[in-house]
Scaffold this motif. Sequence first.
Motif, mmCIF file in Angstrom:
data_model
loop_
_atom_site.group_PDB
_atom_site.id
_atom_site.type_symbol
_atom_site.label_atom_id
_atom_site.label_comp_id
_atom_site.label_asym_id
_atom_site.label_seq_id
_atom_site.Cartn_x
_atom_site.Cartn_y
_atom_site.Cartn_z
ATOM 1 N N ILE A 164 0.824 -1.206 0.000
ATOM 2 C CA ILE A 164 0.000 0.000 0.000
ATOM 3 C C ILE A 164 0.862 1.262 0.000
ATOM 4 C CG2 ILE A 164 -2.053 -1.005 1.074
ATOM 5 C CD1 ILE A 164 -0.960 0.393 3.711
ATOM 6 N N ARG A 196 -3.994 -1.391 7.786
ATOM 7 C CA ARG A 196 -2.954 -0.361 7.672
ATOM 8 C C ARG A 196 -3.439 0.866 6.906
ATOM 9 N NH1 ARG A 196 3.012 -2.170 8.052
ATOM 10 N NH2 ARG A 196 2.768 -3.956 9.420
ATOM 11 N N LEU A 197 -4.174 0.598 5.828
ATOM 12 C CA LEU A 197 -4.672 1.719 5.027
ATOM 13 C C LEU A 197 -5.657 2.553 5.845
ATOM 14 C CD1 LEU A 197 -3.882 2.631 2.302
ATOM 15 C CD2 LEU A 197 -5.756 1.352 1.296
ATOM 16 N N LEU A 237 -4.094 25.448 4.380
ATOM 17 C CA LEU A 237 -4.826 26.019 5.527
ATOM 18 C C LEU A 237 -3.970 27.013 6.300
ATOM 19 C CD1 LEU A 237 -6.649 22.855 6.934
ATOM 20 C CD2 LEU A 237 -7.706 24.833 5.871
ATOM 21 N N VAL A 265 -4.592 14.687 11.306
ATOM 22 C CA VAL A 265 -3.652 15.808 11.099
ATOM 23 C C VAL A 265 -4.373 16.968 10.429
ATOM 24 C CG1 VAL A 265 -1.609 16.565 9.828
ATOM 25 C CG2 VAL A 265 -1.599 14.365 10.997
ATOM 26 N N MET A 266 -5.132 16.646 9.337
ATOM 27 C CA MET A 266 -5.838 17.706 8.620
ATOM 28 C C MET A 266 -6.915 18.335 9.503
ATOM 29 S SD MET A 266 -6.227 16.475 4.692
ATOM 30 C CE MET A 266 -6.050 14.713 4.641
ATOM 31 N N THR A 294 -2.159 15.340 2.451
ATOM 32 C CA THR A 294 -2.200 15.920 3.792
ATOM 33 C C THR A 294 -1.347 17.180 3.856
ATOM 34 O OG1 THR A 294 -2.378 13.679 4.635
ATOM 35 C CG2 THR A 294 -1.905 15.402 6.238
ATOM 36 N N ALA A 350 -3.543 30.232 4.344
ATOM 37 C CA ALA A 350 -4.784 31.008 4.311
ATOM 38 C C ALA A 350 -5.025 31.695 5.649
ATOM 39 C CB ALA A 350 -5.965 30.114 3.962
ATOM 40 N N ALA A 351 -4.600 31.034 6.734
ATOM 41 C CA ALA A 351 -4.899 31.578 8.056
ATOM 42 C C ALA A 351 -3.888 32.620 8.499
ATOM 43 C CB ALA A 351 -4.960 30.444 9.069
ATOM 44 N N TYR A 352 -2.604 32.352 8.295
ATOM 45 C CA TYR A 352 -1.602 33.226 8.899
ATOM 46 C C TYR A 352 -0.855 34.105 7.909
ATOM 47 C CZ TYR A 352 -2.726 30.160 12.721
ATOM 48 O OH TYR A 352 -3.420 29.469 13.654
ATOM 49 N N VAL A 408 -2.533 20.940 4.649
ATOM 50 C CA VAL A 408 -2.017 21.662 5.812
ATOM 51 C C VAL A 408 -1.380 22.982 5.376
ATOM 52 C CG1 VAL A 408 -0.230 21.610 7.597
ATOM 53 C CG2 VAL A 408 -1.695 19.621 7.246
ATOM 54 N N LEU A 438 -4.934 8.655 10.469
ATOM 55 C CA LEU A 438 -3.841 9.532 10.891
ATOM 56 C C LEU A 438 -3.856 10.808 10.062
ATOM 57 C CD1 LEU A 438 -1.342 9.614 12.772
ATOM 58 C CD2 LEU A 438 -0.013 8.816 10.811
ATOM 59 N N ALA A 439 -3.942 10.632 8.731
ATOM 60 C CA ALA A 439 -3.949 11.800 7.843
ATOM 61 C C ALA A 439 -5.145 12.694 8.146
ATOM 62 C CB ALA A 439 -3.978 11.353 6.383
ATOM 63 N N LEU A 462 -1.622 9.928 0.030
ATOM 64 C CA LEU A 462 -2.237 10.440 1.258
ATOM 65 C C LEU A 462 -1.322 11.466 1.931
ATOM 66 C CD1 LEU A 462 -4.917 9.593 2.409
ATOM 67 C CD2 LEU A 462 -3.734 8.001 3.918
ATOM 68 N N SER A 475 -3.677 4.625 8.258
ATOM 69 C CA SER A 475 -3.024 5.766 7.609
ATOM 70 C C SER A 475 -4.025 6.861 7.315
ATOM 71 C CB SER A 475 -2.361 5.345 6.292
ATOM 72 O OG SER A 475 -1.830 4.064 6.388
ATOM 73 N N CYS A 476 -5.212 6.449 6.825
ATOM 74 C CA CYS A 476 -6.244 7.443 6.506
ATOM 75 C C CYS A 476 -6.661 8.188 7.767
ATOM 76 C CB CYS A 476 -7.462 6.785 5.875
ATOM 77 S SG CYS A 476 -7.186 6.327 4.167
ATOM 78 N N ALA A 487 -8.855 31.996 12.161
ATOM 79 C CA ALA A 487 -8.010 32.997 11.513
ATOM 80 C C ALA A 487 -8.372 33.128 10.038
ATOM 81 C CB ALA A 487 -6.542 32.607 11.658
ATOM 82 N N LYS A 488 -8.703 31.995 9.414
ATOM 83 C CA LYS A 488 -9.054 32.031 8.001
ATOM 84 C C LYS A 488 -10.351 32.814 7.785
ATOM 85 C CE LYS A 488 -9.706 29.101 3.980
ATOM 86 N NZ LYS A 488 -9.841 27.777 3.426
ATOM 87 N N CYS A 541 -5.379 20.623 12.111
ATOM 88 C CA CYS A 541 -4.917 21.827 11.430
ATOM 89 C C CYS A 541 -6.105 22.740 11.114
ATOM 90 C CB CYS A 541 -4.194 21.426 10.164
ATOM 91 S SG CYS A 541 -3.300 22.757 9.426
ATOM 92 N N PHE A 542 -7.208 22.136 10.687
ATOM 93 C CA PHE A 542 -8.396 22.919 10.345
ATOM 94 C C PHE A 542 -8.937 23.650 11.568
ATOM 95 C CE2 PHE A 542 -13.002 23.339 9.944
ATOM 96 C CZ PHE A 542 -13.073 24.112 8.805
ATOM 97 N N PHE A 546 -7.355 24.562 14.229
ATOM 98 C CA PHE A 546 -6.488 25.657 14.661
ATOM 99 C C PHE A 546 -6.536 26.853 13.726
ATOM 100 C CE2 PHE A 546 -4.398 22.558 17.458
ATOM 101 C CZ PHE A 546 -4.320 23.345 18.591
ATOM 102 N N THR A 547 -6.786 26.601 12.420
ATOM 103 C CA THR A 547 -6.676 27.706 11.465
ATOM 104 C C THR A 547 -8.017 28.305 11.049
ATOM 105 O OG1 THR A 547 -6.672 26.128 9.658
ATOM 106 C CG2 THR A 547 -4.529 26.861 10.458
#
Lengths: 205, 298
Positions: A70, B10-11, A88, B21-22, A81, A91-93, A85, B17-18, A77, B14-15, B32-33, B25-26, B28-29
């Motif tokens: 995989i 595993r896939l 975003l 993270v996104m 990601t 755009a924010a800072y 990131v 986890l990704a 992915l 991973s998804c 401000a956006k 991030c969303f 936090f931002t």
Amino acid sequence: MANDKSSLQLITRGILSENPIFKLALSMCPAVGISTTVMNGFMLGVAVLFVQVFSSVTISIFKNVIHPRIRIPTYTLTIATWVTVIDLVLAAYLPEAYAKMGIFVKLIVAFAIITMRLEMFACKEPVKDSFWDGMGMGLGFMVGMMAIGFVRELLGSGAILGYDVLGFKPLLFFILPSAGFFVVGLMMAFFNWIEVYYKRSKGLK
Amino acid sequence: MKNIITIVVRLTLSCLLAASVMGICFIFTSNAKKHNEHVQEQRVIYELLGYKGGAKIPDSMALHEVYRYVITGGDKQSIGYLVPQGHGKDKGFLFVNIDLTGGFLASKNVALSESEALDPKIRDKAFEQAAGPGHTVKFADQTIVVTDSGARIAYLLGGKFQGFKTFINVMLAVDPGFAILGLEVLEHEEDPGLGAEIDQDYFKNQFKGKPFEALKAIDVVKAPIPSDYLQALNGKVSEEDIMKFREQYKGKDVYALTGATISSKAVTEGVKGIVTKFGYRLNVLDKILKEQQLAVSF
């Protein structure tokens, strides 16, 4: 598998002997479509540089836990990601930079060069080397894009970086996407010719 | 079989986890956006009205936000407006319900302050209450009516339409006769060097000064822009000459961008749609407000 190259060699390799555009001939779609001006080339180059470095380092860190079956979905992915990131955060800072860079960052997800470097390099090599390889490839891509952009902007709109230098427009054709193929092809031939010439003059084969 | 399970697990991991993270991030931002978008919108509003780079905005000028909703109840649809009744704390909004043929259905006062109306959640809730039970409501768009000492001087219209790749988000300023005062592209994802040129002055300024009648039938032409007109569009000639060119080209079609006919056409059609629809809707709303003698702030 360790490699014996220093970080400087890794960078120059990306820019010269394995330049993504002129040598590896990867990511030709953006090279043809977007490199209409030097500035566009630079913007896309910066965006690719960041995504390439971040993705290379991420894959290099996790290389031992990625199942070989995989790995391609995992690369996609990872790139997606990082693109999200960066998009975003910009755009924010950094709204000023985002106004200019935004459209370039979103284009990157499907770039061949990034996936290819992850597959060929980052999934085998240590983190430090992957970082420098990512830097080299990103810079190589940026230099290539700017070189093509330089030729096309000069010949297409008679300007450099938006400043009118020729005072007239030699050939509008060069701004159109189809001209991108000609410029890329001719520059590729030109750089190969220089390389052959250089090697001959040094007495290499 | 064991392989498949490993791959799936595993896939999925991973998804996840990704995604986290996104997601983080969303979270936090996003504030401000949103703030940046709001600041940009305010800047664009005043620029379109001709107050560039911090020019002083006269006190006599006022902005009135009008919100439009689509109300669905059973198999019937109608249009609902939230119209401000005036500025100040206790003035509130007026709910006006109009059927699809332009007939008056109902109106009532809604206790909602202007700052509360800016928050979509609070506004939607207040509107739902006004529409009554058994109706579903959907926010359609918002328009800003600009007045100077009580007289209308412009309308600001927001709009979104399909571009070459994804949506193009624009803001338009039109005068009381629906002639275009200005066009600004707020957000787009067209290709750099080609369709992305829609945010360049020489493209946007082609719309400036086009009267309502010309807009209704506007199209794009695939031809290079004449060089003297291009100079005027880029603002490289005197104000008088720009006006002369605007007058000369006001009934003409828009010149398409080189290599980006689809994007140019999308913007032209989008602008045409926004303005003509708005023209129709505003006439209906104005007629009803007058007939029913409803007092509003503009």
